[in-house]
Design an enzyme around this catalytic site. Sequence first.
Site, PDB file in Angstrom:
ATOM      1  N   GLU A 246       0.881  -1.179   0.000  1.00 38.25           N
ATOM      2  CA  GLU A 246       0.000   0.000   0.000  1.00 38.25           C
ATOM      3  C   GLU A 246       0.905   1.210   0.000  1.00 38.25           C
ATOM      4  O   GLU A 246       1.621   1.473   0.971  1.00 38.25           O
ATOM      5  CB  GLU A 246      -0.894  -0.046   1.247  1.00 38.25           C
ATOM      6  CG  GLU A 246      -2.190   0.697   1.041  1.00 38.25           C
ATOM      7  CD  GLU A 246      -2.263   1.933   1.879  1.00 38.25           C
ATOM      8  OE1 GLU A 246      -2.811   1.853   2.989  1.00 38.25           O
ATOM      9  OE2 GLU A 246      -1.766   2.984   1.434  1.00 38.25           O
ATOM     10  N   CYS A 280      -2.148   8.465   3.304  1.00 33.43           N
ATOM     11  CA  CYS A 280      -1.850   8.093   1.906  1.00 33.43           C
ATOM     12  C   CYS A 280      -3.019   8.413   0.995  1.00 33.43           C
ATOM     13  O   CYS A 280      -2.828   8.706  -0.175  1.00 33.43           O
ATOM     14  CB  CYS A 280      -1.437   6.641   1.802  1.00 33.43           C
ATOM     15  SG  CYS A 280      -2.439   5.555   2.783  1.00 33.43           S
TER      16      CYS A 280
END
Length: 515
Positions: A246, A280
């Site tokens: 990720e 993120c």
Amino acid sequence: MAAIVVQEVGVLDSERELLDVRNPADGRVVGRVPNEGPKVVADAVTALRAAQTAWEALGPKGRGVWLGKLRDWLLDNESRLTDVLQSETVKPRAEAALEVPFICDVINYYARNAPAFLADEKVRASGPMSLPKRLRTVYRPYPVVGVITPWNFPLAMPGLDIVPALLAGAAVALKPSEVTPLSAVELATGWAEIGAPPVLRVLTGAGATGAAVVDTVDYIQFTGSTRTGRQVARAAADRLVPCGLELGGKDPAIVLADADLEHAAAGVAWGGLFNAGQVCFSVERVYVEAPVYDQFVARLTAVVESLRQGADGRGYRVDVGALANQAQRDIVERHVTEAVQAGARVLTGGKPTGAGTFFEPTVLVDVDHSMSCVREETFGPTIPVIKVADEDEAVRLANDTEYGLSASVWTRDRARGERIARRLDVGAVNINDALFNLFALTLPHGGWKSSGIGARLGGARGIRKYTRMQAITAPRGPELQEQILWYPYRPGRGRVVSRMLRAMVARDLRRRFRR
Ligand code: ADP
């Protein structure tokens, strides 16, 4: 705040050195952790491997009992854990206080559902050739899962991955960020205090410690930058071990002319500034349809101007905290400076403030796709806004990026929002909200393009990803023991079997197979 914490690792290494952990607001050292070398990592993983067999044998219910005890320990220690977390991040209390409940939610969901998610699956025969057998798909854990995490959510980020991995029956080697390792060390302390089996080890250190974890475990779940993610993927490929990645994001928000502008401005501000933009999948670019552009920008600027910034410990008087470290603040400052030099305007914020690593919440306009603030991941409290002619231009620009983590669409017309969602090349789309998808544990959370490989969470998939599928075949019953189709090495069998097969397959090819 938190006292100096030195993690007890049990195995000493001659190359062992300590790393300082600093409070980003004032630079104070708030803890020290070992910078573990490859030998400590290898020994720890060997010990985890040895302990994992008994852990797997406990079954999902038995493992759930231990995770339940960890949840109770987290709740009993919530306030202290939040202090530790704030000491290494300087998050506002309201943001820091989210992390313990979030992990507890993950524990409850996966502990409750693990027995069903991991249950053996009876599968049906695919045709006459497999008919004589009882067929099962069984989910068996990877023995040791390595979880490598960044600094933005020091407790929640490890929790998100270690909980399903442990419940799957794997042992876990956790390598937290060297910038914020203290909360992860607390997790390990909690695991030991509840007396749980030794299947969770926290290995502190910098990048080389992470690389050593990648070199020894059986599955890697990595969260961090795209640059490091590529290195991890290469190292994993060399060892032929799977990895989930990720990585970075540059998530767009699309504000359509029919949006509730007040709601959209508040939502975009929150999506862009939560955790000082160090998420993120935070909002990093905003595309606004021309008819409402001026109105939206005015409202967004008003919201951002009203926010309070600083560090006030257990108080609730600040909305936006600091950046994790000086290097991160430098990136944010560079993106803003370069944009302004190329003709962008700062409507509010735009510079570092106070001591430490604070950067003012910032709204930028007159930006375009040649600027670093629109192309590169900023990971800071900046919101660049771009005027677009229509939905098509918004979608085209939103997709004009190497990243593909998430996006948000703001509109009163849900059908239109969903239609646009299906045109966006991202792993998640929130309509009239930002960041929300991560809280829905039944949805997958993963990035497309350079934002990653695979996904976490997503109901059963989120736990099965830490398992290997095993196929088991057995005779249907004792009377069928002799019906061994693939056993021609008996006198006369070869011819009979091949005739039988030909007949069966031919029949099956002519009419649909029915059991
Ligand atoms: P960030 O700067 O956002 O934390 P990084 O990708 O640099 O992103 O770091 C994320 C995590 O990866 C940290 O725990 C870091 O120590 C670790 N790390 C850095 N380099 C490597 C590497 N080569 N292999 C494995 N882990 C690494």
